[in-house]
Design a protein around this motif. Structure first.
Motif, PDB file in Angstrom:
ATOM      1  N   MET A  32       0.699  -8.508   6.948  1.00  0.00           N
ATOM      2  CA  MET A  32       0.305  -8.273   5.792  1.00  0.00           C
ATOM      3  C   MET A  32      -0.438  -7.137   5.343  1.00  0.00           C
ATOM      4  SD  MET A  32      -1.352 -11.304   3.294  1.00  0.00           S
ATOM      5  CE  MET A  32      -2.714 -10.803   2.397  1.00  0.00           C
ATOM      6  N   VAL A  33      -0.111  -6.526   4.608  1.00  0.00           N
ATOM      7  CA  VAL A  33      -0.939  -5.169   3.949  1.00  0.00           C
ATOM      8  C   VAL A  33      -1.849  -5.579   2.647  1.00  0.00           C
ATOM      9  CG1 VAL A  33      -1.027  -2.772   3.349  1.00  0.00           C
ATOM     10  CG2 VAL A  33       0.624  -3.962   5.109  1.00  0.00           C
ATOM     11  N   GLU A  34      -2.963  -5.406   2.853  1.00  0.00           N
ATOM     12  CA  GLU A  34      -4.094  -5.341   1.609  1.00  0.00           C
ATOM     13  C   GLU A  34      -3.842  -3.996   1.005  1.00  0.00           C
ATOM     14  OE1 GLU A  34      -8.399  -6.277   0.286  1.00  0.00           O
ATOM     15  OE2 GLU A  34      -7.841  -6.526   2.105  1.00  0.00           O
ATOM     16  N   LEU A  35      -3.761  -3.845  -0.505  1.00  0.00           N
ATOM     17  CA  LEU A  35      -3.806  -2.821  -1.060  1.00  0.00           C
ATOM     18  C   LEU A  35      -4.912  -2.688  -2.294  1.00  0.00           C
ATOM     19  CD1 LEU A  35      -2.585  -0.001  -2.360  1.00  0.00           C
ATOM     20  CD2 LEU A  35      -0.822  -1.548  -3.397  1.00  0.00           C
TER      21      LEU A  35
ATOM     22  N   ASP B 243      -4.350   5.392   4.251  1.00  0.00           N
ATOM     23  CA  ASP B 243      -3.521   4.220   4.763  1.00  0.00           C
ATOM     24  C   ASP B 243      -4.185   4.002   6.288  1.00  0.00           C
ATOM     25  OD1 ASP B 243      -1.721   2.548   6.240  1.00  0.00           O
ATOM     26  OD2 ASP B 243       0.223   3.748   5.962  1.00  0.00           O
ATOM     27  N   SER B 244      -4.845   2.710   6.431  1.00  0.00           N
ATOM     28  CA  SER B 244      -5.403   2.501   7.558  1.00  0.00           C
ATOM     29  C   SER B 244      -4.890   1.411   8.319  1.00  0.00           C
ATOM     30  CB  SER B 244      -6.763   2.098   7.102  1.00  0.00           C
ATOM     31  OG  SER B 244      -7.509   3.061   6.806  1.00  0.00           O
ATOM     32  N   GLY B 245      -3.492   1.208   8.049  1.00  0.00           N
ATOM     33  CA  GLY B 245      -2.621   0.198   8.817  1.00  0.00           C
ATOM     34  C   GLY B 245      -2.846  -1.107   7.664  1.00  0.00           C
ATOM     35  N   ARG B 246      -3.594  -1.991   8.086  1.00  0.00           N
ATOM     36  CA  ARG B 246      -3.611  -3.341   7.473  1.00  0.00           C
ATOM     37  C   ARG B 246      -4.582  -3.285   6.018  1.00  0.00           C
ATOM     38  NH1 ARG B 246      -4.345  -8.652  11.016  1.00  0.00           N
ATOM     39  NH2 ARG B 246      -4.513  -9.226   8.911  1.00  0.00           N
ATOM     40  N   LEU B 247      -4.934  -2.030   5.748  1.00  0.00           N
ATOM     41  CA  LEU B 247      -5.443  -1.660   4.555  1.00  0.00           C
ATOM     42  C   LEU B 247      -5.106  -0.323   4.051  1.00  0.00           C
ATOM     43  CD1 LEU B 247      -7.509  -2.102   2.083  1.00  0.00           C
ATOM     44  CD2 LEU B 247      -9.497  -1.398   3.719  1.00  0.00           C
TER      45      LEU B 247
ATOM     46  N   GLU C  92       6.197  -5.295   1.147  1.00  0.00           N
ATOM     47  CA  GLU C  92       4.838  -6.371   0.896  1.00  0.00           C
ATOM     48  C   GLU C  92       4.440  -6.330  -0.417  1.00  0.00           C
ATOM     49  OE1 GLU C  92       2.985  -7.495   3.528  1.00  0.00           O
ATOM     50  OE2 GLU C  92       4.201  -6.600   5.311  1.00  0.00           O
ATOM     51  N   LEU C  93       5.243  -6.021  -1.312  1.00  0.00           N
ATOM     52  CA  LEU C  93       5.058  -6.053  -2.703  1.00  0.00           C
ATOM     53  C   LEU C  93       4.468  -7.426  -3.241  1.00  0.00           C
ATOM     54  CD1 LEU C  93       4.740  -4.134  -5.057  1.00  0.00           C
ATOM     55  CD2 LEU C  93       7.213  -4.821  -5.781  1.00  0.00           C
ATOM     56  N   GLY C  94       3.325  -7.325  -3.830  1.00  0.00           N
ATOM     57  CA  GLY C  94       2.836  -8.452  -4.295  1.00  0.00           C
ATOM     58  C   GLY C  94       1.272  -7.913  -5.065  1.00  0.00           C
ATOM     59  N   LEU C  95       1.056  -8.375  -6.356  1.00  0.00           N
ATOM     60  CA  LEU C  95       0.052  -7.940  -7.095  1.00  0.00           C
ATOM     61  C   LEU C  95      -1.068  -9.010  -7.294  1.00  0.00           C
ATOM     62  CD1 LEU C  95      -0.979  -5.494  -8.433  1.00  0.00           C
ATOM     63  CD2 LEU C  95       0.018  -5.828 -10.177  1.00  0.00           C
ATOM     64  N   CYS C  96      -2.230  -8.889  -6.847  1.00  0.00           N
ATOM     65  CA  CYS C  96      -3.377  -9.716  -7.487  1.00  0.00           C
ATOM     66  C   CYS C  96      -4.350  -8.782  -8.020  1.00  0.00           C
ATOM     67  CB  CYS C  96      -3.602 -10.438  -6.307  1.00  0.00           C
ATOM     68  SG  CYS C  96      -4.875 -11.567  -6.436  1.00  0.00           S
ATOM     69  N   ARG C  97      -4.655  -8.977  -9.224  1.00  0.00           N
ATOM     70  CA  ARG C  97      -5.807  -8.187  -9.920  1.00  0.00           C
ATOM     71  C   ARG C  97      -6.976  -8.889  -9.795  1.00  0.00           C
ATOM     72  NH1 ARG C  97      -4.036  -3.873 -12.740  1.00  0.00           N
ATOM     73  NH2 ARG C  97      -1.691  -3.850 -13.140  1.00  0.00           N
ATOM     74  N   SER C  98      -8.145  -8.241  -9.471  1.00  0.00           N
ATOM     75  CA  SER C  98      -9.365  -8.833  -9.676  1.00  0.00           C
ATOM     76  C   SER C  98     -10.333  -7.882 -10.174  1.00  0.00           C
ATOM     77  CB  SER C  98     -10.027  -9.207  -8.205  1.00  0.00           C
ATOM     78  OG  SER C  98      -9.974  -8.268  -7.478  1.00  0.00           O
ATOM     79  N   GLY C  99     -11.629  -8.457 -10.817  1.00  0.00           N
ATOM     80  CA  GLY C  99     -12.539  -7.637 -11.238  1.00  0.00           C
ATOM     81  C   GLY C  99     -12.280  -6.883 -12.663  1.00  0.00           C
ATOM     82  N   ARG C 100     -11.479  -7.514 -13.303  1.00  0.00           N
ATOM     83  CA  ARG C 100     -11.142  -6.838 -14.660  1.00  0.00           C
ATOM     84  C   ARG C 100     -11.644  -7.647 -15.739  1.00  0.00           C
ATOM     85  NH1 ARG C 100      -5.591  -3.969 -15.699  1.00  0.00           N
ATOM     86  NH2 ARG C 100      -6.343  -2.098 -14.857  1.00  0.00           N
TER      87      ARG C 100
END
Length: 62
Positions: free
Chosen positions: A1-4, A21-25, A54-62
């Motif tokens: 899993m990759v965190e974007l 690009d740091s691999g997992r992040l 890995e496409l998936g979107l989760c928004r936070s902090g808006r």
């Protein structure tokens, strides 16, 4: 899993988007005065194609 992580920042002229690009992040910053978020993400996916799977979107902090 990759965190974007996506950030809005004022970037230098003619630099609408940058990423690391740091691999997992993967961190991406874009300048909303130069490019919109959808275009910045399209550029990122073209440069780092493994993110498409890995496409998936989760928004936070808006």
């Amino acid at each position: 899993m990759v965190e974007l992580r996506v950030e809005r920042l004022r970037l230098d002229a003619d630099v609408p988007m940058m990423y690391r690009d740091s691999g997992r992040l993967v961190r991406m910053a874009y300048d909303p005065e130069q490019i919109d978020e959808a275009a910045a993400l399209a550029l990122l996916y073209a440069r780092v194609p493994r993110l498409v799977a890995e496409l998936g979107l989760c928004r936070s902090g808006r």
